[in-house]
Design an enzyme around this catalytic site. Structure first.
Site, PDB file in Angstrom:
ATOM      1  CE  LYS A 159     -19.599 120.202  69.560  1.00  0.00           C
ATOM      2  NZ  LYS A 159     -20.088 121.238  68.622  1.00  0.00           N
ATOM      3  CG  ASP A 175     -15.336 123.645  67.097  1.00  0.00           C
ATOM      4  OD1 ASP A 175     -14.539 123.301  66.206  1.00  0.00           O
ATOM      5  OD2 ASP A 175     -16.546 123.882  66.877  1.00  0.00           O
ATOM      6  CE  LYS A 204     -15.916 127.019  65.789  1.00  0.00           C
ATOM      7  NZ  LYS A 204     -17.240 127.181  65.150  1.00  0.00           N
ATOM      8  CG  ASP A 235     -17.979 123.098  70.709  1.00  0.00           C
ATOM      9  OD1 ASP A 235     -19.201 123.281  70.797  1.00  0.00           O
ATOM     10  OD2 ASP A 235     -17.409 122.726  69.665  1.00  0.00           O
ATOM     11  CG  ASP A 285     -16.549 125.059  62.594  1.00  0.00           C
ATOM     12  OD1 ASP A 285     -16.339 124.517  63.701  1.00  0.00           O
ATOM     13  OD2 ASP A 285     -16.821 126.267  62.464  1.00  0.00           O
ATOM     14  CD  GLU A 316     -16.960 120.535  66.109  1.00  0.00           C
ATOM     15  OE1 GLU A 316     -17.179 121.175  65.062  1.00  0.00           O
ATOM     16  OE2 GLU A 316     -17.325 120.933  67.230  1.00  0.00           O
ATOM     17  NE  ARG A 347     -23.407 119.124  62.051  1.00  0.00           N
ATOM     18  CZ  ARG A 347     -23.957 120.143  61.395  1.00  0.00           C
ATOM     19  NH1 ARG A 347     -24.530 119.954  60.232  1.00  0.00           N
ATOM     20  NH2 ARG A 347     -23.925 121.355  61.910  1.00  0.00           N
TER      21      ARG A 347
END
Ligand code: BES
Ligand code: MN
Ligand code: ZN
Length: 514
Positions: free
Chosen positions: A281, A286, A293, A304, A363, A365, A367
């Protein structure tokens, strides 16, 4: 510079000489037994002398004892570092103790340090059978190099704390094991260099390490390491119909990067040899997107992309170690932003595999990009999959910052990873992802949804989502959200990016070497 010398520590001249000691007390008859130095050198033992008999030093793992101008030695200082209980002695303790010595020196502006290779011959058989030289040498040099990293790239007042010279001194009489020590030392150097390279990437802020920049850094590393590397962007994602990855990327002015790296060993391998697919990933920042967030701690979301960094770091090490196994690496890099072009809650996406996804929360994202990454790795021929991601806050709630989450759909593949992280000295804890949890991701609008309906079992929900895309392919998923960033400095390591999972992934790949 890190070097290995087969030389006498007593006559070696250095600003700081480190010697290791273990606690041999068992609590029974010898409850008060004094720590034992792991050296057969009388000169070194004499130099420590009464400091050890004082009882003030218990040789707990990472505990230190410093002597200036040690009698009879050429070193300016002698640092004794504890390795803890002898029964529990593993390479992990050596890694930590070596790191502690290096950070001890850095904090005092000492430019060079020498470390005496621990001699198990100093112990009687009842205490320790043997210390395996190869893993010991590897852990020692890993500890040294990992401790010498500091995330101060952008500080103008940055002092040059890095040690210029770090020497491991192995007693010359261990001639029979010299070769093992040499191999362990070389391996450890490659692995720690790769882990530190990953840490540099993770430390980079979002304004500098955009998806495209991550692609450039990966390509530069690959060129140096002898790996093949392609970096694609929006057009290729469209051609490949990576609807989930594209959706995450569409809210940002920064174009996404799909990094495809391949390692092909020199050895001729049978056509049916496994092809390991490493998927990372790579969210370079993010914000949460439209499901934005809160402001508190959001700056941390530059890390991230730590899963991507771990995979790329592992590739660097795999190439350096010349492991005889085919490996390919897919990194899905994008920035998750809110904007008028951003994807929205309620959107339905068609992934590369054809599975449709209802977005409940933008959020979640990671996956989504991994769904397309995992499927793509399979289309490129991966027979076994492993992914790493800073995927869920829920995983941190479940396991704290001590263990990372481990999930798998296959016992053999998982067993290999269990062995791998133990020999790498990292901490993972397996969590379930059996089909009992499938209802968490069932949607009435699309095939699946990207989050559950509440926050319970959030790390498992994410794993269940990924499992859909691994399908029948043996797969391991690592949720490293809690360990990718170290909040407080420890005796052996700086605060900041940890480079977690690099070593375990390399060891996992190694289990597939015939
Ligand atoms: N990158 C975060 C997860 C994360 C949290 C990493 C804390 C490191 C530290 C991920 O993309 C995320 O936002 N996950 C959500 C999922 C939720 C919306 C289902 C989370 O964990 O809150
Ligand atoms: Mn997120
Ligand atoms: Zn994320």
């Amino acid at each position: 510079m890190t070097e290995l010398l087969f030389d006498d520590a007593a006559t070696f001249s250095s600003p700081l000489l480190t010697l290791f000691a273990v606690d041999i007390a068992t609590g029974g008859r010898d409850a008060d037994a004094l720590p034992t130095l792991l050296t057969t050198s009388d000169a070194l033992s004499d130099a420590v002398g009464e400091f050890l008999t004082s009882g003030e030093f218990r040789a707990e793992c990472g505990e230190t004892l410093l002597l200036h101008r040690p009698a009879g030695l050429r070193a300016e200082r002698l640092l004794v570092v504890g390795l803890g209980k002898v029964k529990a002695l593993c390479p992990a303790e050596l890694r930590k103790a070596a790191g502690t010595a290096i950070r001890f020196a850095r904090a005092r502006n000492i430019q060079a340090a020498a470390l005496h290779f621990p001699e198990d011959r100093a112990l009687s058989d009842e205490h320790l059978d043997t210390l395996d030289c190869l893993p010991a040498a590897r852990a020692l040099v890993e500890g040294i190099l990992l401790a010498n990293y500091e995330p101060d790239t952008y500080r103008n007042d940055r002092k040059d704390h890095d040690l210029e010279r770090m020497t491991v001194l192995a007693p010359a009489q261990q001639a029979s094991t010299q070769e093992e020590i040499r191999s362990g030392f070389a391996e450890g150097q490659s692995i720690a260099a790769a882990q530190n390279w990953a840490r540099v990437l993770v430390n980079e802020p979002g304004n500098i390490l955009t998806p495209a920049e991550l692609g450039r850094r990966a390509a530069a590393m690959a060129a140096e390491a002898g790996l093949s590397c392609e970096v694609h962007s929006t057009d290729t994602l469209r051609e490949l119909r990576m609807g989930a990855f594209l959706a995450v990327a569409q809210g940002s002015a920064e174009p996404p990067a799909l990094i495809v790296m391949r390692y092909e060993p020199d050895e001729r391998l049978p056509a049916d040899a496994p092809v390991l697919g490493l998927v990372g990933k790579g969210i370079t920042f993010d914000t949460g997107g439209i499901s934005i967030k809160g402001a508190e701690g959001m700056h941390h979301m530059k890390y991230d992309m730590a899963g991507a960094a771990a995979m790329l770091g592992a590739m660097q090490a795999i190439a350096a170690l010349k492991l005889p196994v085919r490996v390919l690496c897919i990194v899905c890099a994008a920035e998750n932003m809110p904007s008028s072009t951003a994807y929205k809650p309620g959107d339905v996406l068609t992934t590369m595999s054809g599975t449709t996804v209802e977005v409940l929360n933008t959020d979640a994202e990671g996956r989504l990009v991994l769904a397309d990454g995992l499927h793509y790795a399979k289309t490129l021929g991966a027979t076994h999959l492993i992914d790493a991601a800073t995927l869920t806050g829920a995983c941190v709630v479940a396991l704290g910052k001590v263990n990372s989450g481990l999930f798998s759909n296959d016992e053999d593949t998982c067993d290999r990873f269990l062995r791998a992280y133990r020999s790498a000295g990292e901490h993972f804890w397996r969590l379930p992802c059996t089909d009992d949890y499938k209802p968490l991701i069932e949607s009435s609008i699309a095939d699946i949804q990207n989050t559950g309906m509440d926050r319970y079992g959030g790390a498992i929900t994410a794993a269940m989502f990924l499992k859909e895309f691994a399908g029948d392919t043996p797969w391991v998923h690592l949720d490293i959200a809690g360990q990718a960033w170290i909040d407080d400095a420890r005796s052996d390591i700086a605060k900041g990016p940890s480079g977690v999972a690099v070593r375990s992934i390399v060891e996992w790949v190694r289990t597939y070497t015939a």
